[in-house]
Design a protein around this motif. Sequence first.
Motif, PDB file in Angstrom:
ATOM      1  N   ALA A 282      -8.941  -0.334   4.887  1.00  0.00           N
ATOM      2  CA  ALA A 282     -10.130  -0.530   4.054  1.00  0.00           C
ATOM      3  C   ALA A 282     -10.461   0.734   3.268  1.00  0.00           C
ATOM      4  O   ALA A 282     -10.822   0.664   2.082  1.00  0.00           O
ATOM      5  CB  ALA A 282     -11.317  -0.946   4.917  1.00  0.00           C
ATOM      6  N   TYR A 283     -10.323   1.900   3.910  1.00  0.00           N
ATOM      7  CA  TYR A 283     -10.563   3.173   3.221  1.00  0.00           C
ATOM      8  C   TYR A 283      -9.588   3.327   2.051  1.00  0.00           C
ATOM      9  O   TYR A 283      -9.981   3.666   0.924  1.00  0.00           O
ATOM     10  CB  TYR A 283     -10.419   4.333   4.210  1.00  0.00           C
ATOM     11  CG  TYR A 283     -10.453   5.695   3.571  1.00  0.00           C
ATOM     12  CD1 TYR A 283     -11.651   6.229   3.095  1.00  0.00           C
ATOM     13  CD2 TYR A 283      -9.287   6.444   3.436  1.00  0.00           C
ATOM     14  CE1 TYR A 283     -11.682   7.482   2.494  1.00  0.00           C
ATOM     15  CE2 TYR A 283      -9.312   7.696   2.844  1.00  0.00           C
ATOM     16  CZ  TYR A 283     -10.501   8.209   2.372  1.00  0.00           C
ATOM     17  OH  TYR A 283     -10.535   9.451   1.778  1.00  0.00           O
ATOM     18  N   HIS A 284      -8.319   3.065   2.303  1.00  0.00           N
ATOM     19  CA  HIS A 284      -7.297   3.142   1.254  1.00  0.00           C
ATOM     20  C   HIS A 284      -7.592   2.162   0.119  1.00  0.00           C
ATOM     21  O   HIS A 284      -7.487   2.508  -1.056  1.00  0.00           O
ATOM     22  CB  HIS A 284      -5.910   2.848   1.852  1.00  0.00           C
ATOM     23  CG  HIS A 284      -4.839   2.686   0.829  1.00  0.00           C
ATOM     24  ND1 HIS A 284      -4.587   1.465   0.209  1.00  0.00           N
ATOM     25  CD2 HIS A 284      -3.952   3.568   0.298  1.00  0.00           C
ATOM     26  CE1 HIS A 284      -3.604   1.620  -0.658  1.00  0.00           C
ATOM     27  NE2 HIS A 284      -3.189   2.885  -0.614  1.00  0.00           N
TER      28      HIS A 284
ATOM     29  N   MET B  95      -1.341   3.998   9.032  1.00  0.00           N
ATOM     30  CA  MET B  95      -2.309   3.127   8.370  1.00  0.00           C
ATOM     31  C   MET B  95      -2.032   1.642   8.616  1.00  0.00           C
ATOM     32  O   MET B  95      -2.980   0.871   8.803  1.00  0.00           O
ATOM     33  CB  MET B  95      -2.335   3.384   6.863  1.00  0.00           C
ATOM     34  CG  MET B  95      -3.334   2.482   6.133  1.00  0.00           C
ATOM     35  SD  MET B  95      -3.578   2.857   4.395  1.00  0.00           S
ATOM     36  CE  MET B  95      -1.945   2.651   3.707  1.00  0.00           C
ATOM     37  N   ALA B  96      -0.779   1.242   8.599  1.00  0.00           N
ATOM     38  CA  ALA B  96      -0.437  -0.171   8.695  1.00  0.00           C
ATOM     39  C   ALA B  96      -1.057  -0.822   9.931  1.00  0.00           C
ATOM     40  O   ALA B  96      -0.846  -0.373  11.056  1.00  0.00           O
ATOM     41  CB  ALA B  96       1.079  -0.345   8.718  1.00  0.00           C
ATOM     42  N   GLY B  97      -1.858  -1.843   9.697  1.00  0.00           N
ATOM     43  CA  GLY B  97      -2.480  -2.577  10.801  1.00  0.00           C
ATOM     44  C   GLY B  97      -3.788  -1.990  11.302  1.00  0.00           C
ATOM     45  O   GLY B  97      -4.434  -2.580  12.161  1.00  0.00           O
ATOM     46  N   ASP B  98      -4.213  -0.844  10.762  1.00  0.00           N
ATOM     47  CA  ASP B  98      -5.488  -0.247  11.159  1.00  0.00           C
ATOM     48  C   ASP B  98      -6.541  -0.677  10.133  1.00  0.00           C
ATOM     49  O   ASP B  98      -6.531  -0.178   9.001  1.00  0.00           O
ATOM     50  CB  ASP B  98      -5.366   1.277  11.208  1.00  0.00           C
ATOM     51  CG  ASP B  98      -6.630   1.957  11.726  1.00  0.00           C
ATOM     52  OD1 ASP B  98      -7.747   1.529  11.347  1.00  0.00           O
ATOM     53  OD2 ASP B  98      -6.505   2.928  12.489  1.00  0.00           O
ATOM     54  N   PRO B  99      -7.432  -1.604  10.479  1.00  0.00           N
ATOM     55  CA  PRO B  99      -8.384  -2.142   9.498  1.00  0.00           C
ATOM     56  C   PRO B  99      -9.259  -1.070   8.837  1.00  0.00           C
ATOM     57  O   PRO B  99      -9.517  -1.151   7.635  1.00  0.00           O
ATOM     58  CB  PRO B  99      -9.241  -3.115  10.307  1.00  0.00           C
ATOM     59  CG  PRO B  99      -8.449  -3.427  11.536  1.00  0.00           C
ATOM     60  CD  PRO B  99      -7.597  -2.215  11.803  1.00  0.00           C
TER      61      PRO B  99
ATOM     62  N   ARG C 289       0.830  -1.204   0.000  1.00  0.00           N
ATOM     63  CA  ARG C 289       0.000   0.000   0.000  1.00  0.00           C
ATOM     64  C   ARG C 289       0.864   1.253   0.000  1.00  0.00           C
ATOM     65  O   ARG C 289       2.064   1.201   0.220  1.00  0.00           O
ATOM     66  CB  ARG C 289      -0.901   0.036   1.243  1.00  0.00           C
ATOM     67  CG  ARG C 289      -1.914  -1.071   1.331  1.00  0.00           C
ATOM     68  CD  ARG C 289      -2.801  -0.916   2.561  1.00  0.00           C
ATOM     69  NE  ARG C 289      -3.861  -1.904   2.552  1.00  0.00           N
ATOM     70  CZ  ARG C 289      -3.782  -3.085   3.148  1.00  0.00           C
ATOM     71  NH1 ARG C 289      -2.683  -3.423   3.826  1.00  0.00           N
ATOM     72  NH2 ARG C 289      -4.786  -3.933   3.078  1.00  0.00           N
ATOM     73  N   CYS C 290       0.210   2.393  -0.206  1.00  0.00           N
ATOM     74  CA  CYS C 290       0.872   3.687  -0.029  1.00  0.00           C
ATOM     75  C   CYS C 290       1.345   3.770   1.425  1.00  0.00           C
ATOM     76  O   CYS C 290       0.718   3.193   2.321  1.00  0.00           O
ATOM     77  CB  CYS C 290      -0.107   4.822  -0.315  1.00  0.00           C
ATOM     78  SG  CYS C 290      -0.768   4.826  -2.001  1.00  0.00           S
TER      79      CYS C 290
END
Length: 196
Positions: A21-23, A13-17, A7-8
Motif C-alpha cells: 500500500a505504501y508503494h 514487499m511482495a505479499g506485505d499489505p 511493482r518495483c
Amino acid sequence: MSSDPIRCEWRGMAGDPLYEAYHDTEWGVPERDSRALWEKLVLDGFQAGLAWITILRKREGFRAAFDGFDPEKVARYGEADRARLMADPGIVRSNAKIDAAINGACIWLDMRERGEDFSEFLWGFTGGKPIQNDFSSIAEVPAQTPVAVEMSKALKARGFKFVGPVIVYAFMQATGLVNDHLTHCHRHKPVRELGG
C-alpha cells in the motif's frame, strides 16, 4: 480474477499489505507540504541502519510520540520528553536520533521565521519539478546522486543531522522529488504524470 499489479522489486514487499500500500499510494508521489516533508525527513533519519519497513510499521507510533510531527510542539521538547521517547517501544529509541528530530524542529521553525519555506528550499534542488528516471532494474537505481549530495550538504549546513546523501536520496525518492519507480512498475507512469 485480476492478477496483482507489477511493482518495483523491493525486498520483502511482495505479499506485505502495508508495504504494498505504501508503494502503491505514497512512495514517489510529489509532496509539497513543508510539515509533511519534515516528518518524512525525520523518519528517514530514524531509518539509518534499519530497513524502511521497520519504520513504516512504527510510523503511527512515531506520529503519536512526536505530537503528529508538529514542529512547534517538538521544538519545545525538554528532558522529560526525551526520557518519555526513550521509554516508548512504539518508536526506534536512539538518543542521537531523538535529539536530531528535536533540533530539526527548531531549524525548521527558524527557517520559517526567516521567510524560508522548507518545501521551496527542497524543491529548489530539482528546479521545482520531480526528476524523472527510467530505470528498468533495481540494480540501476543509485544509492545517491549529485543532487542528493548537494541537498545533504545544504541540510547539514543548516544544522540538520542524519541527512547524509544516501538518506537524502531515499527521502527524495519517497517524497517524489525523484521518480524512481521502475519503468515496468504500474506506478511509474501515473507518478510521472503527477510531476507535471
